[in-house]
Design a protein around this motif. Structure first.
Motif, mmCIF file in Angstrom:
data_model
loop_
_atom_site.group_PDB
_atom_site.id
_atom_site.type_symbol
_atom_site.label_atom_id
_atom_site.label_comp_id
_atom_site.label_asym_id
_atom_site.label_seq_id
_atom_site.Cartn_x
_atom_site.Cartn_y
_atom_site.Cartn_z
ATOM 1 N N MET A 109 -2.183 0.146 2.368
ATOM 2 C CA MET A 109 -1.959 -1.241 2.211
ATOM 3 C C MET A 109 -3.512 -1.677 2.235
ATOM 4 N N ALA A 110 -3.839 -2.716 1.349
ATOM 5 C CA ALA A 110 -5.081 -3.095 1.268
ATOM 6 C C ALA A 110 -5.515 -3.974 2.656
ATOM 7 N N SER A 111 -6.706 -3.854 3.097
ATOM 8 C CA SER A 111 -7.113 -4.577 4.363
ATOM 9 C C SER A 111 -7.565 -6.015 3.893
ATOM 10 N N LEU A 164 -11.307 -8.424 -6.615
ATOM 11 C CA LEU A 164 -9.944 -7.838 -6.045
ATOM 12 C C LEU A 164 -9.274 -9.118 -5.586
ATOM 13 N N GLY A 165 -9.651 -9.693 -4.714
ATOM 14 C CA GLY A 165 -8.877 -10.855 -3.830
ATOM 15 C C GLY A 165 -8.526 -11.986 -4.683
ATOM 16 N N ASP A 166 -9.300 -12.361 -5.829
ATOM 17 C CA ASP A 166 -8.561 -13.342 -6.772
ATOM 18 C C ASP A 166 -7.379 -13.060 -7.534
ATOM 19 N N SER A 167 -7.275 -11.699 -7.926
ATOM 20 C CA SER A 167 -6.073 -11.323 -8.652
ATOM 21 C C SER A 167 -5.135 -10.530 -8.038
ATOM 22 N N PHE A 168 -5.319 -9.950 -6.740
ATOM 23 C CA PHE A 168 -4.572 -9.136 -6.052
ATOM 24 C C PHE A 168 -3.091 -10.027 -5.523
ATOM 25 N N PRO A 169 -1.884 -9.466 -5.795
ATOM 26 C CA PRO A 169 -0.688 -10.073 -5.325
ATOM 27 C C PRO A 169 -0.379 -9.923 -4.092
ATOM 28 N N ARG A 170 -0.898 -10.780 -3.301
ATOM 29 C CA ARG A 170 -0.781 -10.791 -1.890
ATOM 30 C C ARG A 170 0.706 -10.987 -1.489
ATOM 31 N N VAL A 171 1.603 -11.713 -2.143
ATOM 32 C CA VAL A 171 2.848 -11.940 -1.740
ATOM 33 C C VAL A 171 3.656 -10.528 -1.793
ATOM 34 N N GLN A 177 3.050 -8.607 1.058
ATOM 35 C CA GLN A 177 3.842 -9.285 2.333
ATOM 36 C C GLN A 177 5.102 -8.751 2.204
ATOM 37 N N THR A 178 5.839 -9.052 1.038
ATOM 38 C CA THR A 178 6.826 -8.818 0.780
ATOM 39 C C THR A 178 7.417 -7.281 1.253
ATOM 40 N N ASN A 225 9.825 -6.445 4.335
ATOM 41 C CA ASN A 225 10.949 -5.693 4.255
ATOM 42 C C ASN A 225 11.311 -4.377 4.368
ATOM 43 N N ASP A 226 10.277 -3.610 4.368
ATOM 44 C CA ASP A 226 10.095 -2.304 4.421
ATOM 45 C C ASP A 226 10.790 -1.642 3.127
ATOM 46 N N VAL A 227 10.206 -2.122 2.064
ATOM 47 C CA VAL A 227 10.613 -1.758 0.712
ATOM 48 C C VAL A 227 9.335 -1.687 -0.027
ATOM 49 N N ALA A 228 9.571 -1.076 -1.198
ATOM 50 C CA ALA A 228 8.534 -0.977 -2.339
ATOM 51 C C ALA A 228 8.710 -1.881 -3.269
#
Length: 78
Positions: A1-3, A12-19, A22-23, A27-30
């Motif tokens: 996971m990205a720090s 990177l920060g502007d386009s990285f899908p943070r949600v 987090q999801t 939820n322990d899924v990919a």
């Protein structure tokens, strides 16, 4: 996971899908690429792979069409 520092890097920060990250973590899924608008899977996520042979066999036996193989099963988020 990205720090957090990596997420805040220019470009990177502007386009990285943070949600998405987090999801996945919560939820322990990919999550598949382009989630939640994936063309093949929609908003479904990938189940955590089984950790032993018995669980893999049970997963295939219980398959209701959501598994493509013992290690590749989709699920809805609850």
């Amino acid at each position: 996971m990205a720090s957090q520092e990596q997420l805040e890097q220019p470009g990177l920060g502007d386009s990285f899908p943070r949600v998405t990250v987090q999801t996945s973590d919560e939820n322990d899924v990919a999550v598949p690429g382009d989630w939640p608008n994936n063309e093949e899977f929609g908003d479904r996520v990938l189940s955590k792979p089984p950790s032993d042979v018995a669980t893999a066999r049970q997963r295939l036996a219980d398959d209701d069409g959501d598994c493509y193989d013992w290690w590749f099963c989709l699920q809805d988020l609850e």
